[in-house]
Design a protein around this motif. Structure first.
Motif, PDB file in Angstrom:
ATOM      1  N   MET A   1      50.198   3.799 -29.333  1.00  0.00           N
ATOM      2  CA  MET A   1      49.564   2.650 -29.938  1.00  0.00           C
ATOM      3  C   MET A   1      49.654   2.660 -31.456  1.00  0.00           C
ATOM      4  O   MET A   1      49.304   1.706 -32.113  1.00  0.00           O
ATOM      5  CB  MET A   1      48.115   2.523 -29.484  1.00  0.00           C
TER       6      MET A   1
ATOM      7  N   ASP B   1      34.265   1.940 -24.693  1.00  0.00           N
ATOM      8  CA  ASP B   1      34.113   0.501 -24.944  1.00  0.00           C
ATOM      9  C   ASP B   1      33.229  -0.118 -23.869  1.00  0.00           C
ATOM     10  O   ASP B   1      33.695  -0.476 -22.783  1.00  0.00           O
ATOM     11  CB  ASP B   1      35.495  -0.160 -24.949  1.00  0.00           C
TER      12      ASP B   1
ATOM     13  N   THR C   1      41.695   0.605 -24.943  1.00  0.00           N
ATOM     14  CA  THR C   1      42.544   0.912 -26.078  1.00  0.00           C
ATOM     15  C   THR C   1      42.442   2.404 -26.375  1.00  0.00           C
ATOM     16  O   THR C   1      41.528   3.081 -25.894  1.00  0.00           O
ATOM     17  CB  THR C   1      42.142   0.081 -27.316  1.00  0.00           C
ATOM     18  N   THR C   2      43.376   2.928 -27.139  1.00  0.00           N
ATOM     19  CA  THR C   2      43.440   4.372 -27.335  1.00  0.00           C
ATOM     20  C   THR C   2      43.648   4.748 -28.792  1.00  0.00           C
ATOM     21  O   THR C   2      44.020   3.925 -29.625  1.00  0.00           O
ATOM     22  CB  THR C   2      44.606   4.987 -26.523  1.00  0.00           C
TER      23      THR C   2
ATOM     24  N   TYR D   1      37.975   5.730 -35.028  1.00  0.00           N
ATOM     25  CA  TYR D   1      38.365   4.327 -34.876  1.00  0.00           C
ATOM     26  C   TYR D   1      37.824   3.494 -36.030  1.00  0.00           C
ATOM     27  O   TYR D   1      38.539   2.701 -36.650  1.00  0.00           O
ATOM     28  CB  TYR D   1      37.795   3.843 -33.546  1.00  0.00           C
TER      29      TYR D   1
ATOM     30  N   THR E   1      38.791  -4.336 -32.009  1.00  0.00           N
ATOM     31  CA  THR E   1      39.291  -4.492 -30.645  1.00  0.00           C
ATOM     32  C   THR E   1      39.223  -5.949 -30.219  1.00  0.00           C
ATOM     33  O   THR E   1      38.221  -6.622 -30.447  1.00  0.00           O
ATOM     34  CB  THR E   1      38.446  -3.644 -29.668  1.00  0.00           C
TER      35      THR E   1
ATOM     36  N   TYR F   1      40.518  -8.536 -26.675  1.00  0.00           N
ATOM     37  CA  TYR F   1      40.765  -8.387 -25.238  1.00  0.00           C
ATOM     38  C   TYR F   1      41.657  -9.503 -24.715  1.00  0.00           C
ATOM     39  O   TYR F   1      41.637 -10.630 -25.220  1.00  0.00           O
ATOM     40  CB  TYR F   1      39.432  -8.400 -24.470  1.00  0.00           C
TER      41      TYR F   1
ATOM     42  N   ARG G   1      42.621  -6.026 -20.560  1.00  0.00           N
ATOM     43  CA  ARG G   1      43.084  -4.972 -21.458  1.00  0.00           C
ATOM     44  C   ARG G   1      42.483  -5.120 -22.848  1.00  0.00           C
ATOM     45  O   ARG G   1      42.301  -6.229 -23.340  1.00  0.00           O
ATOM     46  CB  ARG G   1      44.616  -5.009 -21.565  1.00  0.00           C
ATOM     47  N   ALA G   2      42.151  -3.971 -23.443  1.00  0.00           N
ATOM     48  CA  ALA G   2      41.691  -3.929 -24.829  1.00  0.00           C
ATOM     49  C   ALA G   2      42.870  -3.570 -25.723  1.00  0.00           C
ATOM     50  O   ALA G   2      43.733  -2.775 -25.346  1.00  0.00           O
ATOM     51  CB  ALA G   2      40.582  -2.888 -24.981  1.00  0.00           C
ATOM     52  N   TRP G   3      42.894  -4.170 -26.914  1.00  0.00           N
ATOM     53  CA  TRP G   3      43.973  -3.931 -27.873  1.00  0.00           C
ATOM     54  C   TRP G   3      43.381  -3.569 -29.227  1.00  0.00           C
ATOM     55  O   TRP G   3      42.339  -4.077 -29.609  1.00  0.00           O
ATOM     56  CB  TRP G   3      44.845  -5.177 -28.037  1.00  0.00           C
ATOM     57  N   THR G   4      44.082  -2.712 -29.959  1.00  0.00           N
ATOM     58  CA  THR G   4      43.639  -2.286 -31.277  1.00  0.00           C
ATOM     59  C   THR G   4      44.486  -2.930 -32.365  1.00  0.00           C
ATOM     60  O   THR G   4      45.716  -2.894 -32.294  1.00  0.00           O
ATOM     61  CB  THR G   4      43.763  -0.759 -31.414  1.00  0.00           C
TER      62      THR G   4
ATOM     63  N   LYS H   1      51.194  -7.507 -31.253  1.00  0.00           N
ATOM     64  CA  LYS H   1      50.738  -6.210 -30.753  1.00  0.00           C
ATOM     65  C   LYS H   1      51.047  -6.081 -29.261  1.00  0.00           C
ATOM     66  O   LYS H   1      51.342  -4.999 -28.763  1.00  0.00           O
ATOM     67  CB  LYS H   1      49.232  -6.073 -31.001  1.00  0.00           C
TER      68      LYS H   1
END
Length: 364
Positions: free
Chosen positions: A1, A48, A66-67, A275, A282, A284, A292-295, A308
């Motif tokens: 990521m 989360d 997310t990671t 983070y 974040t 979604y 899904r979660a996104w950063t 992304k």
């Protein structure tokens, strides 16, 4: 990521113990310096509760957190900037991360040798800080030499950059890390080319014994004072206890923490702090059968957020349908939110907010 936190510190401060508990990656842990030679890498989900709430409402077949990526880097010793120990390898690895998690030993244990023979958090921090400053000074000196040579050759465009690096050199020489100099965004952009270690944000982690977890020892107070003076953050973790928690089933972990009167594990605190350290948010997506979660960095535009997910989505961006998490929960589901007019249609320059649920429309 793409977001990497390097875990650093002197040898035998608990870096690999914390990394193992954090990532369950199985890095070797032993009571001798340089146990970690090549950096170990672990991908860690970011806790989360919002994602879990969304999942409990829409019941998706799959749900992805997310990671963040954590890198356990070899222990640094005094003289690393001159190649002592694994200095060159250490400094090369740490230049590749986005932020630094500095583990500081704040526990007494006669069975675990301290590289300097005594527990001294402030002294340990100073050793690492000085080696990073010296390493950056060497990089800046080389840069100045190249720029001044180009300027003598008639390249007038190099002169302002030479002045910038002279100012950086003076500040580093006074013990001021690059992140605390007060650079403009343009100057920060220029410095990215040389990737200074001291320009990276730092999170201090005081690694304590279990007995000191609820109280505050003088060791911890020293770490927190240094963090405050630098404009950094500090958290407290008991590495050995986190290692015990990491091998328990999820339900047993919660009971373990409740018995200790803790709302979350130290490692959950570390992940969230890392983070936050990078200024990330974040958002979604619920496309298809996947939640899904996104950063992304705070302040990112909708088109970048689309990129992304996939570069084609950014290139062919049409619009974003945006529903904030709080509005979604209040409405009860996405359909009800649309009926209430809570779903907004936004263009590519819209700034994505933390907690937005987004559906992207794009041309293939």
């Amino acid at each position: 990521m793409g977001f990497r936190c390097g875990i650093i510190g002197l040898p035998n401060v608990g870096k690999s113990t914390i990394f193992n508990a954090l990532t369950a990656a199985g890095a070797e842990v032993a009571n001798y310096p340089f146990c970690t030679i090549d950096p170990n890498v672990g991908i860690v989900p970011v806790p989360d509760s919002r994602l879990e709430t969304i999942a409990s409402i829409i019941h998706p077949p799959s749900c992805t957190f997310t990671t963040m990526e954590f890198v356990d880097i070899a222990g640094l010793v005094k003289g690393a900037s001159r190649g002592e120990g694994l200095g060159n390898k250490f400094l090369g690895n740490i230049r590749d991360v986005d932020a630094i998690v500095h583990i500081v030993r704040c526990f007494d244990d006669p069975d675990v040798a301290h590289v300097h023979g005594e527990i001294d958090p402030a002294g340990d921090i100073e050793v690492v800080r000085m080696e990073l400053l010296l390493a950056d000074l060497e990089v800046v000196e080389r840069r100045i030499q190249r720029l001044e040579k180009a300027a003598k050759g008639g390249d007038k465009g190099q002169r302002s950059e030479v002045e910038l690096y002279h100012m950086i050199r003076e500040s580093l020489g006074k013990g001021i890390p690059a992140r605390n100099i007060g650079l403009t965004p343009e100057e920060e952009a220029t410095l990215r080319e040389v990737n200074l270690i001291t320009a990276k944000k730092v999170l201090y982690v005081a690694n304590v014994g279990e007995a000191e977890l609820k109280g505050k020892s003088g060791y911890v107070a020293a770490v927190e004072e240094i963090a405050r003076s630098e404009g950094s953050e500090a958290i407290v973790i008991c590495g050995n206890m986190e290692a015990e928690i990491a091998v328990l089933p999820e339900e047993d972990r919660r009971e373990f923490l409740e018995d200790l009167g803790l709302a979350e594990s130290g490692l959950q605190k570390l992940i969230r702090a890392g983070y936050d350290l990078l200024g990330l948010i974040t958002f979604y997506t619920t496309a298809g059968d996947q939640l899904r979660a996104w950063t992304i960095p705070g302040g990112a535009r909708a088109s970048r957020a689309a990129g992304k997910i996939h570069t084609d989505m950014e290139k062919g961006f049409i619009r974003a349908e945006v529903l904030h998490y709080e509005d979604f929960v209040g409405a009860g589901n996405i359909s009800a939110a649309k009926e209430k007019g809570l779903v907004r249609v936004e263009g590519k320059d819209h700034i994505i907010a933390d907690g937005d649920i987004v559906y992207f429309r794009f041309n293939v």
